[in-house]
Scaffold this motif. Structure first.
Motif, PDB file in Angstrom:
ATOM      1  N   ARG A  51     -21.579 -19.203 -12.330  1.00  0.00           N
ATOM      2  CA  ARG A  51     -22.080 -20.506 -11.864  1.00  0.00           C
ATOM      3  C   ARG A  51     -23.420 -20.349 -11.167  1.00  0.00           C
ATOM      4  O   ARG A  51     -24.338 -21.153 -11.364  1.00  0.00           O
ATOM      5  CB  ARG A  51     -21.075 -21.143 -10.907  1.00  0.00           C
ATOM      6  CG  ARG A  51     -19.870 -21.733 -11.611  1.00  0.00           C
ATOM      7  CD  ARG A  51     -18.912 -22.305 -10.584  1.00  0.00           C
ATOM      8  NE  ARG A  51     -17.818 -23.031 -11.206  1.00  0.00           N
ATOM      9  CZ  ARG A  51     -16.684 -23.303 -10.574  1.00  0.00           C
ATOM     10  NH1 ARG A  51     -16.493 -22.925  -9.327  1.00  0.00           N
ATOM     11  NH2 ARG A  51     -15.741 -23.974 -11.189  1.00  0.00           N
TER      12      ARG A  51
ATOM     13  N   LEU B  17     -16.345 -15.985 -11.764  1.00  0.00           N
ATOM     14  CA  LEU B  17     -16.701 -17.368 -12.080  1.00  0.00           C
ATOM     15  C   LEU B  17     -17.901 -17.803 -11.233  1.00  0.00           C
ATOM     16  O   LEU B  17     -18.860 -18.399 -11.746  1.00  0.00           O
ATOM     17  CB  LEU B  17     -15.503 -18.292 -11.827  1.00  0.00           C
ATOM     18  CG  LEU B  17     -15.764 -19.799 -11.944  1.00  0.00           C
ATOM     19  CD1 LEU B  17     -16.180 -20.175 -13.368  1.00  0.00           C
ATOM     20  CD2 LEU B  17     -14.526 -20.596 -11.525  1.00  0.00           C
TER      21      LEU B  17
ATOM     22  N   ARG C 190     -22.138 -24.728 -18.300  1.00  0.00           N
ATOM     23  CA  ARG C 190     -21.361 -24.830 -17.068  1.00  0.00           C
ATOM     24  C   ARG C 190     -20.151 -25.743 -17.272  1.00  0.00           C
ATOM     25  O   ARG C 190     -19.061 -25.488 -16.766  1.00  0.00           O
ATOM     26  CB  ARG C 190     -22.288 -25.369 -15.959  1.00  0.00           C
ATOM     27  CG  ARG C 190     -21.619 -25.807 -14.688  1.00  0.00           C
ATOM     28  CD  ARG C 190     -21.349 -24.641 -13.777  1.00  0.00           C
ATOM     29  NE  ARG C 190     -20.550 -25.061 -12.632  1.00  0.00           N
ATOM     30  CZ  ARG C 190     -21.024 -25.227 -11.408  1.00  0.00           C
ATOM     31  NH1 ARG C 190     -22.298 -24.985 -11.145  1.00  0.00           N
ATOM     32  NH2 ARG C 190     -20.226 -25.605 -10.426  1.00  0.00           N
TER      33      ARG C 190
ATOM     34  N   ASP D 284     -16.447 -24.504 -16.496  1.00  0.00           N
ATOM     35  CA  ASP D 284     -15.610 -25.130 -15.465  1.00  0.00           C
ATOM     36  C   ASP D 284     -14.297 -25.638 -16.055  1.00  0.00           C
ATOM     37  O   ASP D 284     -13.243 -25.571 -15.414  1.00  0.00           O
ATOM     38  CB  ASP D 284     -16.368 -26.285 -14.794  1.00  0.00           C
ATOM     39  CG  ASP D 284     -17.451 -25.773 -13.842  1.00  0.00           C
ATOM     40  OD1 ASP D 284     -17.488 -24.548 -13.583  1.00  0.00           O
ATOM     41  OD2 ASP D 284     -18.266 -26.595 -13.377  1.00  0.00           O
ATOM     42  N   GLN D 285     -14.385 -26.154 -17.249  1.00  0.00           N
ATOM     43  CA  GLN D 285     -13.189 -26.689 -17.901  1.00  0.00           C
ATOM     44  C   GLN D 285     -12.125 -25.602 -18.098  1.00  0.00           C
ATOM     45  O   GLN D 285     -10.948 -25.803 -17.810  1.00  0.00           O
ATOM     46  CB  GLN D 285     -13.589 -27.287 -19.257  1.00  0.00           C
ATOM     47  CG  GLN D 285     -12.460 -27.979 -19.979  1.00  0.00           C
ATOM     48  CD  GLN D 285     -12.221 -29.375 -19.454  1.00  0.00           C
ATOM     49  OE1 GLN D 285     -13.140 -30.200 -19.392  1.00  0.00           O
ATOM     50  NE2 GLN D 285     -10.998 -29.656 -19.045  1.00  0.00           N
TER      51      GLN D 285
END
Ligand code: FES
Ligand code: FES
Lengths: 752, 155
Positions: A559, A555, A584, A588-589
């Motif tokens: 990012r 992750l 993004r 992130d969700q």
């Protein structure tokens, strides 16, 4: 309220609506009423899309084919919003194909009527608000005239015009007067988003009641009184031919009317009509036609691809990747990055051919009148606009003399962007002089598809000492989706295979994309999210491989690559811009939704992936368990999507669920394979759809709120599922899936 | 062949055609009951599901010759006097359909499931073999549970 500037499409609309309002009422030909039974209408047509009955029922036209993407619900919602009616009072009517051939170039009368590329909502957003607002304006003007009031003082709500003194009139009462008014000189004002009562609210499938009662009419439900049923036995060899045939037994089957040979295109020719030669059996009913077909004896000639197999194609791709391909993007200096690299990571991903397999097989009704030179076509098609030309090419009937009617459609997925089955029906109708309802069986559909291209993706990444990705080299050997297309130059065949502005272009300084033209006799076409499917699998799997090889968090790596919020040009379909922050956002969700970073019990794993598809941003996170013996269970899936302003959240959720399931079925089970120049699969036993027991029990869909103009969502839900799943599997058991479908790879790997 | 009788949606029909003809084509071509769909013709997808003597069967794989004296019910008979069956109602409320092509068959299969298992477990639902190409499986599961609840507490 805000007014918008008038653009070309609105001007075009206003010109047409003026004539409509002037009394040339747009009327559906008789046949379409048979398809969409509407009680005898006393209603008034206001513009092209809206008809209001004296009893206040509102009929709104839907221009796009409904293949399950929810177009017949979402696009009329936009008109209903601006018209200011209650959604409960709306009935949606399918519009037939309408092209205006009177001008120098043919023009869509209702706007683009295709269903492809997830563009329906975007296009409806551009013109449907104005259609609704203009119709509302006409109703308000009619009320103003009735009351001798100033239109500016009048308001609307729920299908009524209201006077400040408390009086009100229903739209049904005003419709006839409104329809007689000329169109507004300037576009009527649009609502402010804060006043929306329909857009952005969950609305169920508009045809639900017809569907659950069996009343909904699909292509195959077309029963015209004069139609004979045709089925065809097509050559099973890729580009093979009919050597000879014996129809003696077939003709003895009661009900069989005729047996005709239908020629196919020459193997090298661009494809302009049907795909394969064969023998058509025409009968009074379906069963007789099928029995007659089963009684045919045909000898085939194998054609030029008799030695092609899936194994030979894979060897061919492997060999190609040893050489040099066509460089289609070359940012920075990849060779320098390679020379300076502290670490290099490499992997090859292999994707199979895949079939669309819509549950309703191909079919088409055609009636030709070669004396009057007129044609009627009723077809489940994603590309109705191409049919008049196709009929003209095959019969000489002028385009304006072909009527095309749309039915509800039992799935599309891109298969019905190609009208080869329409061409077949036309050819059989022409050869027999009969009105023809052509039906394909499931076996026909699986073997004579335009398959999703197969390919081998070789990825190489270079990293520096700080574990930053400095170079990215993707080399793809695939059979181009541009299959036997006229006017495509050899140097452009890569275009549907690699979208050069896709991730990680511009996020990595040195990027080279290289394509190798693999040769194959397998017909190819557009399959839901075309090249995004394969590329997202390769790229998003590879990112995890890089993260693993360099001990980074998968992750965090994504990012870091996406970096600060930025906007890049995106020149392919879905552009013109790509926003890193929106990708993004969905990433992130799903990371939060799946609980990224959580400690997992042995045998459990989570993985994620994100991708930008045709203007929409989507991400998946998947949690799996893998037993010691290699049994895979998908425990939980989290999906997030940002497609701009949400028109129908329930529809978007359905598409994300559908994309997830479709993605699972494709990743786990589906491959079209070739042996001896023939497609091997024939029905759902060897080309499985996902049984309900394999569907995840938990699937959360997060829809990101946005003010950006809406994009469609039919294709965004699929590309990220397979890589998120493969990443989760690796996380669970250390087996890296590089070849799809997964099938029994885990059992074999863990047994070893 | 000799003429035989069967009932379809409560009406007596006579049939003197080919005993090998699958029920599906008789329903669709002859009776114009088009709610049962053709998806595979091989008993694999369930799009053609109807009831024979109250049990879900795949109409593409049942020959007319086996149906003398039997009771056939299709999706068209589920709605009674304008009132939807609980399964149909649950299907609408859960907004199950995408293209909708498999749905009549799914509903007929679930009506039969709930007859046998009024309180179906997830494992019972997992035993359903109707296929959906569009990916409505999650909503099918929810709708089955909702319909079961509705049938247990009739409105
Ligand atoms: S059509 Fe009968 S099971 Fe598929
Ligand atoms: S809703 Fe399309 S096949 Fe199930």
């Amino acid at each position: 309220m805000n007014t918008t500037t008038m653009n070309a499409s609105r001007r075009a609309f206003l010109a047409v609506s003026a004539s409509a309002a002037g009394g040339v009422i747009f009327g559906l030909p008789a046949i379409s009423r048979a398809q969409n039974p509407t009680p005898t209408s006393k209603g008034a047509q206001i513009g092209l899309f809206v008809r209001i009955e004296p009893d206040n029922r509102v009929f709104i036209g839907a221009r796009n084919p409904e293949i399950g993407q929810g177009s017949r619900t979402a696009t009329p919602m936009i008109i209903a919003e601006e018209l200011d009616v209650r959604w409960e009072d709306v009935t949606v009517e399918q519009l037939p194909l309408s092209i205006d051939f009177t001008g120098a170039t043919p023009a869509w009368r209702f706007g683009d009527q295709g269903a492809g590329g997830s563009t329906g909502i975007e296009e409806a957003w551009a013109d449907h608000r104005q259609f609704g607002a203009n119709a509302r304006w006409a109703l308000v003007s009619a009320a103003a005239a009735r009351w001798s009031a100033d239109a500016a003082t009048l308001a609307t709500r729920d299908g009524r015009v209201r006077h400040p003194d408390g009086r009100s009139l229903s739209y049904g009462d005003l419709a006839a007067e409104a329809a007689a008014l000329p169109a507004p000189k300037i576009p009527a004002p649009l609502k402010a988003a804060k006043d929306y009562r329909i857009i952005g609210t969950p609305r169920r499938v508009t045809d639900a009641r017809d569907i659950v009662t069996g009343r909904a009419r699909y292509g195959l439900d077309t029963y015209e009184a004069d139609a004979a049923v045709a089925v065809m036995l097509r050559c099973p060899h890729l580009d093979g031919d009919v050597e000879s045939f014996d129809d003696t037994e077939a003709r003895k089957v009661p009900g069989v009317l005729e047996v005709v040979k239908i020629a196919g295109p020459a193997p090298s020719e661009p494809l302009a009509a049907n795909l394969a030669p064969g023998i058509a059996v025409v009968a009074t009913n379906t069963w007789a036609a099928l029995k007659g077909r089963a009684a045919l004896k045909v000898a085939w000639t194998p054609g030029p691809h008799a030695s092609e197999s899936t194994a030979s194609f894979d060897r061919h791709c492997t060999d190609l990747l040893k050489g040099n391909g066509q460089v289609v993007k070359n940012d920075g200096d990849l060779d320098a990055a390679r020379a300076a690299a502290a670490t290099t990571v490499e992997a090859t991903y292999v994707l199979p051919y895949a079939s669309h397999a819509p549950l309703e097989p191909q079919n088409c009704f055609v009636r030709l009148d070669l004396k009057a030179m007129r044609a009627t076509v009723i077809a489940p098609t994603q590309q109705p606009g191409g049919i008049p030309r196709l009929v003209m090419n095959l019969t000489g009937i002028e385009r304006r003399n072909t009527e095309v009617f749309l039915t509800r459609i039992g799935g599309g997925f891109g298969r019905r962007l190609t009208n080869d089955y329409v061409a077949e029906a036309v050819l059989i109708a022409k050869a027999t002089g009969r009105a023809i309802k052509l039906m394909w069986t499931r076996e026909d559909d699986l073997r004579h598809d335009f398959f999703r291209p197969a390919g081998h993706h070789r990825l190489v990444a270079t990293l520096d000492n700080a574990r930053t990705i400095t170079g990215w080299h993707q080399r793809l050997a695939s059979a181009s989706k541009y299959y036997r297309r006229a006017n495509v130059k050899a140097e452009n065949m890569w275009q549907p295979e690699i979208y050069p502005d896709d991730f990680p272009a511009r996020l990595v300084p040195n990027v080279r994309l290289e394509w190798f033209a693999a040769q194959s006799g397998v017909a190819r076409g557009s399959w839901r999210a075309p090249a995004h499917y394969a590329n997202a699998f390769a790229v998003q799997s590879f990112l995890d491989e890089i993260a693993h090889a360099t001990r980074q968090d998968a992750l965090a790596l994504r990012r870091t690559l996406l970096g600060a919020p930025r906007e890049f040009d995106y020149a392919q379909h879905g552009g013109p811009k790509f926003h890193t922050a929106r990708l993004r956002g969905v990433l992130d969700q799903v990371a939060a939704g799946i609980g990224w970073g959580r400690k997992l019990p042995k045998g459990r794993g989570i993985g994620l992936a994100c991708h930008f598809t045709f203007g929409g941003y989507a991400a998946h996170a998947v949690e799996v368990s893998v037993s010691a013996a290699g049994a895979l269970t998908v425990e939980r899936v989290v999906c997030a999507v940002d497609v701009g302003r949400v028109v129908n959240p329930l529809g978007i959720e359905a598409q994300m669920e559908g994309g997830t399931i479709d993605g699972l079925a494709a990743a786990l089970h589906q491959a079209i394979t070739v042996e001896g120049g023939r497609i091997q699969q024939s029905n759902f036993h060897d080309y499985p759809l996902l049984p309900i027991r394999e569907a995840p029990k938990v699937l959360q869909v997060h829809i990101i709120a946005s003010d950006a103009p809406p994009k469609g969502c039919g294709e965004m839900g699929i590309p990220t599922l397979a890589p998120a799943l493969a990443n989760a599997i690796f996380n669970a058991c250390g087996v890296r899936i590089r070849t799809l479908p997964i099938k029994d790879q885990l059992r074999r790997a863990l047994a070893a | 062949m000799a003429t035989m009788r069967l009932t379809v949606n409560g009406k007596t029909q006579t049939y003197a055609g080919d005993p090998d003809q699958p029920l599906l084509w008789y329903l669709r071509d002859t009776l114009r009951l088009t709610g049962a769909k053709y998806g595979c013709g091989a008993g694999l997808c369930g799009a053609c599901t109807v009831h024979v003597d109250g049990k879900a069967v795949r109409a593409c794989s049942v020959s007319m010759g086996t149906l003398a004296g039997r009771r056939v019910a299709t999706i068209e008979s589920l709605e009674q006097d304008g009132r939807l069956h609980a399964v149909q109602q649950a299907w609408i409320e859960e907004d199950v359909a995408q293209c909708g092509y498999c749905q009549a068959g799914q509903i007929m299969a679930v009506v039969d499931l709930l007859r046998v298992k009024p309180n179906p477990s997830d494992a019972d639902i997992d035993a359903l073999t109707n296929l959906c190409r569009c990916g409505t499986q999650m909503r099918v599961r929810r709708a089955v549970k909702k319909a079961a609840a509705m049938l247990r507490r009739p409105a």
